[in-house]
Design a protein around this motif. Structure first.
Motif, mmCIF file in Angstrom:
data_model
loop_
_atom_site.group_PDB
_atom_site.id
_atom_site.type_symbol
_atom_site.label_atom_id
_atom_site.label_comp_id
_atom_site.label_asym_id
_atom_site.label_seq_id
_atom_site.Cartn_x
_atom_site.Cartn_y
_atom_site.Cartn_z
ATOM 1 N N THR A 462 -50.070 21.125 7.323
ATOM 2 C CA THR A 462 -49.145 20.008 7.092
ATOM 3 C C THR A 462 -47.897 20.455 6.334
ATOM 4 N N GLN A 463 -47.794 21.736 6.060
ATOM 5 C CA GLN A 463 -46.658 22.265 5.299
ATOM 6 C C GLN A 463 -45.601 22.875 6.216
ATOM 7 N N TYR A 464 -45.972 23.956 6.886
ATOM 8 C CA TYR A 464 -44.982 24.790 7.582
ATOM 9 C C TYR A 464 -44.911 24.409 9.062
ATOM 10 N N THR A 465 -44.649 23.146 9.304
ATOM 11 C CA THR A 465 -44.681 22.620 10.674
ATOM 12 C C THR A 465 -43.499 23.105 11.512
ATOM 13 N N TRP A 466 -42.457 23.614 10.886
ATOM 14 C CA TRP A 466 -41.336 24.209 11.636
ATOM 15 C C TRP A 466 -41.666 25.626 12.099
ATOM 16 N N HIS A 467 -42.533 26.299 11.388
ATOM 17 C CA HIS A 467 -42.734 27.729 11.603
ATOM 18 C C HIS A 467 -44.079 28.083 12.232
ATOM 19 N N LEU A 468 -45.041 27.193 12.143
ATOM 20 C CA LEU A 468 -46.383 27.462 12.673
ATOM 21 C C LEU A 468 -46.720 26.475 13.787
ATOM 22 N N PRO A 469 -47.544 26.887 14.757
ATOM 23 C CA PRO A 469 -47.916 25.984 15.855
ATOM 24 C C PRO A 469 -48.695 24.767 15.350
ATOM 25 N N LYS A 470 -48.480 23.631 16.003
ATOM 26 C CA LYS A 470 -49.247 22.435 15.636
ATOM 27 C C LYS A 470 -50.730 22.630 15.923
ATOM 28 N N ASN A 471 -51.033 23.361 16.975
ATOM 29 C CA ASN A 471 -52.427 23.669 17.290
ATOM 30 C C ASN A 471 -52.882 24.832 16.417
ATOM 31 N N TYR A 472 -53.447 24.504 15.266
ATOM 32 C CA TYR A 472 -53.782 25.531 14.279
ATOM 33 C C TYR A 472 -54.894 26.451 14.749
ATOM 34 N N THR A 473 -55.683 26.036 15.741
ATOM 35 C CA THR A 473 -56.785 26.883 16.212
ATOM 36 C C THR A 473 -56.280 28.111 16.967
ATOM 37 N N LYS A 474 -55.004 28.123 17.337
ATOM 38 C CA LYS A 474 -54.442 29.265 18.057
ATOM 39 C C LYS A 474 -54.283 30.481 17.152
ATOM 40 N N TYR A 475 -54.099 30.252 15.851
ATOM 41 C CA TYR A 475 -53.789 31.380 14.975
ATOM 42 C C TYR A 475 -54.633 31.427 13.704
ATOM 43 N N SER A 476 -55.528 30.452 13.489
ATOM 44 C CA SER A 476 -56.258 30.400 12.212
ATOM 45 C C SER A 476 -57.640 29.789 12.407
ATOM 46 N N VAL A 477 -58.409 29.878 11.334
ATOM 47 C CA VAL A 477 -59.735 29.248 11.277
ATOM 48 C C VAL A 477 -59.711 28.240 10.137
ATOM 49 N N PHE A 478 -60.319 27.075 10.370
ATOM 50 C CA PHE A 478 -60.379 26.043 9.329
ATOM 51 C C PHE A 478 -61.827 25.777 8.957
ATOM 52 N N ILE A 479 -62.126 25.949 7.679
ATOM 53 C CA ILE A 479 -63.444 25.625 7.123
ATOM 54 C C ILE A 479 -63.222 24.629 5.993
ATOM 55 N N PRO A 480 -63.641 23.381 6.125
ATOM 56 C CA PRO A 480 -63.381 22.385 5.076
ATOM 57 C C PRO A 480 -63.988 22.801 3.732
ATOM 58 N N GLU A 481 -63.264 22.505 2.677
ATOM 59 C CA GLU A 481 -63.714 22.874 1.332
ATOM 60 C C GLU A 481 -65.109 22.346 1.019
ATOM 61 N N ASP A 482 -65.392 21.123 1.437
ATOM 62 C CA ASP A 482 -66.682 20.531 1.117
ATOM 63 C C ASP A 482 -67.847 21.327 1.696
ATOM 64 N N ASP A 483 -67.585 22.036 2.797
ATOM 65 C CA ASP A 483 -68.657 22.852 3.382
ATOM 66 C C ASP A 483 -69.076 23.961 2.425
ATOM 67 N N LEU A 484 -68.138 24.475 1.654
ATOM 68 C CA LEU A 484 -68.482 25.504 0.680
ATOM 69 C C LEU A 484 -69.013 24.898 -0.613
ATOM 70 N N ARG A 485 -68.444 23.758 -1.018
ATOM 71 C CA ARG A 485 -68.906 23.131 -2.265
ATOM 72 C C ARG A 485 -70.382 22.763 -2.174
ATOM 73 N N LYS A 486 -70.772 22.291 -1.011
ATOM 74 C CA LYS A 486 -72.163 21.885 -0.826
ATOM 75 C C LYS A 486 -73.049 23.068 -0.455
ATOM 76 N N ARG A 487 -72.406 24.262 -0.370
ATOM 77 C CA ARG A 487 -73.116 25.503 -0.081
ATOM 78 C C ARG A 487 -73.887 25.427 1.234
ATOM 79 N N ASN A 488 -73.335 24.713 2.219
ATOM 80 C CA ASN A 488 -74.001 24.665 3.535
ATOM 81 C C ASN A 488 -73.507 25.717 4.490
#
Length: 618
Positions: A462-488
């Protein structure tokens, strides 16, 4: 022939006859006078009046740049077709020539309309553009000359001109002369050398390429951007041609001088002075500042003081009414405000020619990466919501993970060579939040061809929308913070689930993005690549152009909700704001409420960022 004998007339009859003749003469003179004035009024209001209407409509445009052409025909579509004989602007800010075969404008026959038009004052542009919607003709708008430059196909700068304010040196260059005062803990003098790039980096370990590498401070984008603007190929000294207007104010350096140990009057002084200076300029009057933009090399929270309490953080630049009209480019923007936009942090690489970029991309594509994932950073024990502790633990406990711990004092974390070497050796680079949403490390890792792993959408998506693709799966991996907080979630297991072919495509996408994420050497210009500067300037021009077209066509955005600003940049054409999967991440933080995605206010987040800077240099 018999002559009539004269008749004697009495004096009484003579007086009556004379009176009748006098009355007749008066009537004739009256009729002649009325006829004369009738002709005079007709000539004035109908013949001359029709012409004066055309002159008045032109004079309602800015008078500082003559000659100004008449637009034919009047249309709500500024992209209407033009005749070959229409006026065309010359290149690089020269005045527009008059049409060779001007066509007469439609004549207004009704005298009352002519009188009304001729008695109206010129439109006055105040500090907003609401009144522009009430102008009767698009040609009355003061920015039409700038918009029409697009139609000159022989002008490579049509629609791209930028006008740069010649600010008094107290707003920029004087700060560099006092560079030791720009940071409480860092001597910024060495980092402001080489047009803001800092000292060259030695390539003793072979991590960098031979040219274009500098020890660049992450907060020097003010200077880098301003110096790159000096090389911009479409600068103009004619503001009426400008698609956007740049304000070379070093806002980041200004606030950095006064954040610790100074009252709010000192913190606000330069911002208030700047706004006062701008509002007195004729260029400001074109759109009330909505075509102006400036750059600040710090996070937005340093410029968003919420109160007049001396203990509150930062200055109030971005809350000033005039500044709300301008666009401010920062290295981290606010999800809930509409007047700031995120641009990349500067990295260490600043190529001066295209061959340096191509060579670096080829090298990053062919590296052998022995680590599956890596992390460079320090824990945040004072922030119970930080996931850095879990990330550090997983790196330590995995044979596929590499950790570069940023301890107090001297650390390999502060060595560009050590950081880039680790990123070049890893397939994935973990990028959790820093003290605020973003961190420079994300751009350093992508420069190394390492696929970023984000844990909060505010760190990039939601920050660098001019410079990065809207489809974030093309260049990155997303792991929600809560997945780590709950240690799952095991980070290693999640990353190993990605097929090798997909990993290859993601790495290729990251490497292809490199030119858009770096700032070329400000003393030169790339020929075939658009760098972060080029992308940012074009985005601002597009924004201003859309606003101007909306004003011409009478479109308004009454349904805009500023607190949902982060959503709008993610929309495709024709989409509307609605429920989003990232809504839980952007519940707006309230001071000390303990319920938002941050356990403190945005101001406290900014202060923590400065404390981390202090920790790095202690």
């Amino acid at each position: 022939m018999r002559r009539r004998s004269p008749v004697t007339i009495s004096s009484d009859h003579m007086e009556k006859g004379n009176q009748k003749h006098q009355h007749s003469r008066i009537c004739v003179l009256g009729l002649l006078c009325a006829f004369f004035w009738g002709v005079l009024f007709y000539f004035h209001f109908v013949v001359i009046g029709g012409r004066s209407f055309q002159v008045t409509s032109i004079s309602s445009l800015p008078r500082t740049h003559d000659p100004i052409p008449v637009i034919h025909p009047i249309s709500s579509d500024i992209n209407h077709a033009k005749n070959d004989d229409d006026d065309k602007p010359e290149i690089r800010g020269l005045d527009i020539a008059q049409p060779r075969n001007p066509q007469p404008e439609p004549r207004i026959e009704r005298e009352s309309e002519n009188q009304l038009q001729n008695t109206q004052p010129d439109p006055v542009i105040e500090h907003n553009t609401d009144h522009i919607n009430h102008l009767e003709n698009p040609k009355d708008l003061p920015f039409m000359k700038a918009l029409r430059t697009v139609e000159n196909k022989s002008d490579p700068c049509g629609g791209k001109y930028v006008y740069v304010h010649d600010l008094p040196p107290r707003f920029n260059e004087d700060m560099l002369k006092q560079c030791r005062s720009l940071s409480k803990w860092t001597n910024m003098c060495k980092f402001t050398t080489n047009a803001g790039l800092g000292p060259p980096l030695e390539n003793t370990e072979g991590v960098f390429s031979d040219n274009g590498w500098y020890a660049t401070n992450q907060f020097t984008v003010d200077v880098i951007f301003s110096n790159r603007m000096k090389q911009y190929e479409c600068l103009t000294k004619d503001s009426s041609l400008a698609a956007a207007i740049f304000v070379p104010f070093y806002a980041g350096f200004d606030i950095a001088r006064y954040l610790w140990g100074y009252n709010i009057s000192m913190r606000d002084a330069a911002s208030l002075d700047l706004v006062d200076w701008l509002q007195k300029r004729p260029e400001w009057g074109i759109m009330g500042g909505k075509d102006h933009f400036l750059v600040a090399g710090r996070i937005t929270w340093d410029f968003r003081r919420l109160s007049e309490e001396e203990t509150d953080w930062g200055n109030k630049l971005l809350f000033l009414p005039a500044a709300k009209n301008m666009s401010m480019l920062v290295v981290e923007s606010s999800p809930w405000n509409a007047n700031d936009f995120a641009i990349p942090y500067p990295t260490y690489f600043h190529p001066s020619k295209d061959s340096e970029v191509f060579a670096w991309q080829d090298r990053m594509m062919n590296l052998d990466r022995k680590w599956l994932f890596c992390f460079a950073g320090a824990p945040r024990p004072d922030n119970p919501k930080s996931i850095r502790g879990q990330i550090i633990d997983q790196c330590k406990n995995s044979n596929a993970g590499k950790l570069l711990e940023c301890d107090l004092g001297e650390s390999k974390c502060h060595s560009p060579s050590s950081i880039m070497q680790m990123f070049q050796s890893s397939v994935f680079c973990l990028q959790p939040q820093g003290d605020s949403y973003t961190r420079r490390s994300a751009f350093d890792s992508m420069l190394a061809g390492c696929i970023p792993v984000f844990f909060h959408p505010g760190s990039a998506y939601t920050q660098y929308t001019w410079h990065l693709p809207k489809n974030y799966t093309k260049y990155s991996v997303f792991i929600p913070e809560d997945d780590l907080r709950k240690r799952n979630v095991s980070i290693e297991e999640r990353l190993r689930q990605i097929p090798p072919d997909q990993v290859k495509m993601m790495r290729e996408e990251v490497i292809n993005l490199i030119p858009r994420l770096i700032y070329a050497d400000p003393r030169s210009k790339l020929d075939s690549h658009k760098d972060a500067f080029d992308v940012s300037v074009q985005a601002i021009i597009d924004k201003v152009t859309r606003l101007r077209k909306d004003l011409i066509e009478g479109r308004t955005n009454d349904d805009f909700i500023e607190e949902l600003s982060w959503k709008y940049a993610l929309l495709d054409e024709g989409e509307y704001v609605g429920v989003h999967e990232w809504d839980p991440f952007f519940s707006k933080p309230k001071p000390n409420d303990g319920n938002s995605d941050s356990d403190s206010s945005a101001a406290a987040v900014a202060k923590n960022s400065w404390k981390n800077e202090q920790r790095e240099h202690s």
